[in-house]
Write an enzyme that holds these catalytic residues in place. Structure first.
Site, PDB file in Angstrom:
ATOM      1  CE  LYS A 240      -3.237   1.387   2.541  1.00 39.42           C
ATOM      2  NZ  LYS A 240      -4.624   2.435   3.329  1.00 39.42           N
TER       3      LYS A 240
ATOM      4  CB  SER B 105      -7.401   3.526   3.598  1.00 41.53           C
ATOM      5  OG  SER B 105      -7.046   3.602   4.156  1.00 41.53           O
TER       6      SER B 105
ATOM      7  CB  SER C 278      -8.553   1.324   6.230  1.00 41.11           C
ATOM      8  OG  SER C 278      -8.847   2.217   6.183  1.00 41.11           O
TER       9      SER C 278
END
Length: 481
Positions: free
Chosen positions: A79, A154, A178
């Site tokens: 990420k 996210s 998330s």
């Protein structure tokens, strides 16, 4: 073997026994990314040179008869809120679009030291602020299970990459759900460790007392392997816990018979989609059939979790994001005539709407005259939420809940209603506020074939029990079981 079903064990074994090579695995994934990711949008950038150099080192080691490390040859992705040496790290924001870090995030370094081949950086909501991955400054991520729907946020890029076979495993971050929420929406496994179990060094901060790094994988065993790799004390992070790291993989095979599983009435009430309720209730019955004892519990302060979270998280974001001012690194507004104008224009042009919204909320909550009424009160309620869990875990070994109140919603469906978007995290934020571990695993699907997630929560630093319960359920409902 199809890349969408490739596991860590299978990837490592294939390289070790010579049936394929680490370089071949990497190239196959890059080919799949080239053919599939244009419609998904999971990757922001690729690190092909770095990946193939690592793969080549591993292939040479195999040729010499050496035993591969635990992640030897496994294609993974990161990420884009975790810094990577020499590789652009944007946190999904324009304000960092040209930032190239001089060092690696500890979790990334540990993955690579264990033999992982890092394919690239994954799309995310800007500064990890969002529940749909529509807040990326670059492009939204689409759910591989239905391209018209969100993958969750996210860490939407991290979950979508695993679900679509664009990586075997990924790293995400979890501040209010998330990791777990996108895992639920995409039908994969997402593990949030206890706060302090995994170092946050090199993680671009959103809310420092809430941020966790954790794996998103295809199976519970894969999550255990990755957690075993990245967990442990780090001298670069004073909040990382100096506690032994169990062999999570070995712990998976312990029986679950006799474990007490808590079911909180507050998580099965109003607002829960009917199909999600049925799937979660069926999962609870399955655990009971495996010998677990189901115990009704209460977590009475859950109803205050969303307002508490959005005060604490935005206050910390307001403080953390003050460093992005155009002075030291990142985007700087051009032609500003004064220092204060440069600050204002840099932040106005560099930050997106959701980030600005949260900075403003947090600054207000911390301002003179409002600190006691909002931030201090939120911290007190946070303590009450943590005490709810302490009381519950005096009676049970784990707690099961829905991961999300609904399955994945459509792109744009909640974009104009921030409050509705925030409420998507209703079942996940409590664990972040309490600092306890949690996992989301698939437990069914809707009539539209959208995945439904089951959340399992555990005591502080008892990821082993969380993983054991999740693994037992996963094996019980597997097609071959």
């Amino acid at each position: 073997m199809h890349l969408t079903t490739l596991t860590i064990d299978a990837a490592v074994s294939a390289v070790q026994n010579g049936s394929t090579s680490a370089s071949a695995w990497a190239e196959q994934h890059y080919a799949r990314i080239a053919s599939e990711d244009a419609k998904i949008g999971a990757y922001l950038m690729l690190s092909k040179e770095r990946a193939l150099a690592q793969a080549s080192r591993l292939d040479r080691a195999v040729a010499k008869g050496e035993t591969l490390p635990p992640l030897g040859g496994v294609p993974v992705a990161i990420k884009d809120v975790m810094v990577t040496r020499g590789l652009r790290t944007t946190a999904g924001s324009k304000i960092l679009e040209n930032y190239i870090p001089p060092y690696d995030c500890t979790a990334v370094a540990r993955m690579e030291a264990a033999g992982a081949v890092i394919l690239g950086k994954l799309n995310c909501d800007e500064f990890a602020m969002g529940s749909s991955n529509e807040n990326s400054a670059y492009w939204p991520v689409h759910n591989p299970r239905d391209l018209e729907r969100v993958p969750g946020g996210s860490s939407g890029g991290s979950a979508a990459a695993v679900a679509a076979g664009l990586a075997v495993a990924t790293l995400g971050s979890d501040t209010g759900g998330s990791i777990r929420q996108p895992a639920s929406f995409c039908g994969v496994v997402g593990l949030m460790p206890t706060y302090g179990r995994v170092s946050r060094y090199g993680l671009v901060a959103f809310a420092s007392s809430l941020d966790h790094i954790g794996p998103i994988t295809k199976t519970v065993k894969d999550a255990a392997i990755v957690l075993r790799t990245i967990a442990g004390r780090d001298s670069m992070d004073s909040t990382s816990a100096d506690l032994p790291v169990p062999d999570y993989v070995a712990e998976l095979e312990k029986p679950v018979q006799g474990l007490r599983i808590g079911v909180a009435k507050e998580y099965l009430g109003e607002g829960l989609d009917r199909e999600v309720r049925y799937a979660v209730e069926a999962a609870i019955q399955k655990l009971e059939s495996l010998g677990c004892k189901i115990v009704e519990i209460s977590l009475p302060h859950t109803k205050y979790a969303i307002p508490t979270y959005y005060i604490v998280a935005t206050a910390e974001a307001s403080s953390n994001l003050a460093r992005f001012d155009g002075v030291r690194y990142g985007y700087r507004a051009r032609d500003a005539r004064t220092l204060s104008e440069m600050y204002r224009r840099t932040r106005d042009e560099g930050f997106g709407a959701e980030v600005k919204r949260r900075i403003m909320l947090g600054t207000y909550a911390l301002s003179a005259g409002y600190y006691d009424a909002y931030y201090l009160k939120a911290q007190k309620v946070r303590t009450l939420i943590a005490r709810d869990f302490e009381e519950a875990f005096s009676k049970v070994d784990a707690i099961v809940t829905p991961t999300c109140p609904t399955a994945a919603f459509k792109l744009g469906e909640k974009a104009e209603n921030p409050l509705a978007m925030y409420l998507a995290d209703i079942y996940t934020v409590t664990a972040d506020l309490a600092g306890i571990p949690g996992i989301s695993i698939p437990c069914g699907q809707t009539r539209e074939n959208l995945p439904i997630g089951l959340q399992i929560l555990g005591r502080h630093f008892d990821e082993a029990t969380v993983l054991r319960v999740a693994h037992a359920y996963e094996q019980a409902v597997a097609p071959s079981a």
